[in-house]
Design a protein around this motif. Structure first.
Motif, short mmCIF file in Angstrom:
data_model
loop_
_atom_site.label_atom_id
_atom_site.label_comp_id
_atom_site.label_asym_id
_atom_site.label_seq_id
_atom_site.Cartn_x
_atom_site.Cartn_y
_atom_site.Cartn_z
N ARG A 1 0.83 -1.21 0.00
CA ARG A 1 0.00 0.00 0.00
C ARG A 1 0.87 1.26 0.00
NH1 ARG A 1 -5.35 -0.15 0.76
NH2 ARG A 1 -6.32 -2.15 1.25
N ALA A 2 1.91 1.27 0.82
CA ALA A 2 2.80 2.43 0.87
C ALA A 2 3.52 2.63 -0.46
CB ALA A 2 3.81 2.26 2.00
N ARG A 3 3.98 1.54 -1.05
CA ARG A 3 4.66 1.63 -2.35
C ARG A 3 3.76 2.27 -3.39
NH1 ARG A 3 5.02 -3.89 -5.23
NH2 ARG A 3 2.80 -3.33 -5.34
N LEU B 1 6.57 4.66 -4.93
CA LEU B 1 7.95 4.24 -4.73
C LEU B 1 8.44 3.37 -5.88
CD1 LEU B 1 7.78 3.26 -0.94
CD2 LEU B 1 8.53 5.45 -1.93
N LYS B 2 9.68 3.58 -6.27
CA LYS B 2 10.32 2.77 -7.30
C LYS B 2 11.63 2.22 -6.75
CE LYS B 2 7.23 3.94 -10.44
NZ LYS B 2 6.23 2.95 -10.94
N HIS C 1 17.32 0.09 -2.52
CA HIS C 1 16.16 0.42 -1.71
C HIS C 1 15.21 1.31 -2.52
CE1 HIS C 1 19.13 3.69 -0.49
NE2 HIS C 1 18.15 4.37 -1.03
N TYR C 2 14.17 1.81 -1.85
CA TYR C 2 13.18 2.68 -2.49
C TYR C 2 13.42 4.12 -2.01
CZ TYR C 2 10.59 -1.63 -3.57
OH TYR C 2 10.22 -2.86 -4.04
N PRO C 3 14.04 4.98 -2.80
CA PRO C 3 14.26 6.36 -2.36
C PRO C 3 12.95 7.13 -2.29
CG PRO C 3 15.69 5.76 -4.22
CD PRO C 3 14.63 4.72 -4.13
N TYR C 4 12.80 7.91 -1.21
CA TYR C 4 11.59 8.71 -1.00
C TYR C 4 12.00 10.12 -0.62
CZ TYR C 4 7.17 10.26 1.10
OH TYR C 4 6.02 10.96 1.42
N ASP D 1 14.42 18.31 0.80
CA ASP D 1 15.46 18.29 -0.23
C ASP D 1 16.25 17.00 -0.23
OD1 ASP D 1 14.85 20.92 -1.02
OD2 ASP D 1 16.13 21.77 0.55
N ALA D 2 15.91 16.07 0.64
CA ALA D 2 16.69 14.84 0.77
C ALA D 2 15.90 13.62 0.31
CB ALA D 2 17.13 14.65 2.21
N PHE D 3 16.62 12.60 -0.16
CA PHE D 3 16.01 11.32 -0.49
C PHE D 3 16.29 10.35 0.65
CE2 PHE D 3 16.00 13.10 -4.74
CZ PHE D 3 14.79 12.62 -5.25
N VAL D 4 15.21 9.84 1.25
CA VAL D 4 15.32 8.94 2.39
C VAL D 4 15.15 7.49 1.91
CG1 VAL D 4 14.27 8.27 4.59
CG2 VAL D 4 14.42 10.69 3.95
N PRO D 5 16.06 6.59 2.29
CA PRO D 5 15.90 5.19 1.88
C PRO D 5 14.74 4.51 2.60
CG PRO D 5 17.82 5.45 3.31
CD PRO D 5 17.31 6.82 3.03
N ILE D 6 13.90 3.85 1.82
CA ILE D 6 12.82 3.04 2.39
C ILE D 6 13.07 1.57 2.05
CG2 ILE D 6 10.37 2.47 2.26
CD1 ILE D 6 9.68 5.32 1.90
N PHE D 7 12.96 0.71 3.04
CA PHE D 7 13.07 -0.72 2.85
C PHE D 7 11.70 -1.34 3.10
CE2 PHE D 7 17.31 0.70 3.82
CZ PHE D 7 18.11 -0.02 2.94
N LEU D 8 11.28 -2.24 2.22
CA LEU D 8 9.99 -2.92 2.34
C LEU D 8 10.23 -4.37 2.72
CD1 LEU D 8 8.20 -1.49 -0.85
CD2 LEU D 8 8.34 -0.50 1.46
#
Length: 223
Positions: A167-169, A174-175, A182-185, A189-196
């Motif tokens: 759902r979050a993706r 998210l790509k 990982h999925y950058p979000y 001004d920053a891209f935060v790494p997201i792990f699913l």
């Protein structure tokens, strides 16, 4: 800031969920640390034994814990008590939260926990059915979730629930980045790494996959 978010929760409950039978008050937001690791689940469970264990000696629950948490114009459990209960659960519900501590300690970071949805439920199946029937609720909750995440500005996010991750993706667009793994979000001004991931407990994630995930998270912080 969390008071503003909790006002929004009350508004969502009033406009989108108030017609439900046996509706419980939302899992209200408490103060959160900025930065660090943000762990994300699907929605909070509701366990009457745990509720009574916390409130024992603090207030008389002469009716069931579920009735005490009932959504009404004058709920028996107010925001402050709800937040205190959530914070107590994070310190004492070791079965679920112990890997939050393990990962945070390995990465030498503080951590916060959020859920995509603040709806208390004991059955994932019935909750998924409710989500399918309440698209306006889903949209409002996901929008609120993204606002709360932006206010925390975490260094890294781990969504540890397969249904929640999907759902979050989809909602956040998210790509997966095959270079960084990982999925950058973007937050500010920053891209935060997201792990699913699937759940860290209940045998959903095996030991080796969990070790690899912890290594990936720590590497993303050190970059």
């Amino acid at each position: 800031m969390h008071d503003e978010f909790n006002d929004t929760l009350d508004d969502i409950w009033t406009k989108e969920l108030a017609d439900l039978d046996e509706l419980l008050i939302p899992n209200y937001f408490g103060p959160m640390r900025r930065g660090g690791i943000l762990f994300v689940g699907m929605n909070p469970s509701f366990n009457e034994k745990t509720v009574k264990s916390f409130f024992s000696g603090k207030m008389a629950l002469d009716i069931s814990g579920r009735s005490a948490f009932a959504w009404s114009a004058s709920p028996r459990i107010n925001r402050a008590s709800s937040i205190a209960y959530s914070e107590w659960s994070q310190r004492n519900y070791h079965t679920f939260f112990r890997f939050h501590d393990v990962i945070a300690k390995h990465c030498e970071r503080d951590w916060n926990h959020l859920d995509l949805f603040n709806f208390r439920s004991t059955s994932q199946k019935s909750f998924e059915k409710l989500l399918a029937q309440r698209p306006h609720y889903v949209a409002k909750q996901m929008d609120l979730f993204s606002r709360v995440v932006s206010s925390i500005e975490p260094e890294v996010i781990l969504i540890a629930n397969a249904n929640g991750a999907r759902r979050a993706r989809d909602f956040l667009g998210l790509k997966f980045d095959e270079i960084v793994g990982h999925y950058p979000y973007k937050i500010g001004d920053a891209f935060v790494p997201i792990f699913l991931s699937g759940m860290l407990t209940n045998g959903v994630l095996d030991t080796f996959s969990r070790e690899r995930l912890i290594w990936q998270i720590s590497q993303s912080i050190r970059r």
